[in-house]
Enzyme design. Structure first.
Site, mmCIF file in Angstrom:
data_model
loop_
_atom_site.group_PDB
_atom_site.id
_atom_site.type_symbol
_atom_site.label_atom_id
_atom_site.label_comp_id
_atom_site.label_asym_id
_atom_site.label_seq_id
_atom_site.Cartn_x
_atom_site.Cartn_y
_atom_site.Cartn_z
ATOM 1 N N HIS A 1 0.685 -1.247 -0.125
ATOM 2 C CA HIS A 1 -0.136 0.134 0.114
ATOM 3 C C HIS A 1 0.868 1.247 -0.134
ATOM 4 C CE1 HIS A 1 0.769 -0.867 4.265
ATOM 5 N NE2 HIS A 1 0.883 0.234 4.458
ATOM 6 N N ALA A 2 0.187 2.336 -0.149
ATOM 7 C CA ALA A 2 0.945 3.594 0.079
ATOM 8 C C ALA A 2 -0.140 4.635 0.901
ATOM 9 C CB ALA A 2 0.886 4.308 -1.308
#
Length: 133
Positions: A49-50
């Protein structure tokens, strides 16, 4: 800022070594949250994820692991295996952690509290957002 390794203070002593982290000194943000990853089964990955606005600092307190970062165009891999080095990860960088050694312990310091809505969990969506800006 770009992702980079930060060397932390290290005091050697026959009784055991000591290192520490200070906000706004060793890392460029105020610490709002600390969490750790441990007991990762062989072959598993974490992350994927970011964050839209969150900054992090990742340290291998014990053992080793790799942090794979992607800025939307280029992938970088950092191997963390010393407790006196950490990896600064700015916002809007995709991150995954893999290749955990037995008994690896990862400490992550973040500049904000947990907020599920701050996560970007789809890589293609991340690339669209990142390359649009």
């Amino acid at each position: 800022m770009i992702p980079h390794i930060i060397k932390l203070p290290k005091f050697l002593d026959d009784r055991g070594n000591l290192s520490f982290i200070e906000e706004h000194n060793h890392i460029p943000f105020k610490i709002e949250r600390a969490y750790w990853i441990y007991d990762v089964p062989g072959g598993e990955r974490r992350g994927g994820h970011a964050y839209s606005n969150l900054q992090e600092f990742i340290v291998a307190l014990s053992g080793s692991f790799d942090v794979i970062l992607h800025d939307g165009n280029e992938e970088l891999r950092f191997s963390l295996n010393r407790s006196y080095y950490g990896l600064y990860v700015p916002p809007m960088i995709w991150r995954e952690i893999d290749n955990f050694s037995t008994n690896a312990l990862s400490l992550i310091l973040a500049d904000d509290k947990y907020d599920e809505s701050a996560y970007i969990r789809d890589f293609n969506e991340f690339k669209k957002i990142k390359n649009a800006g």
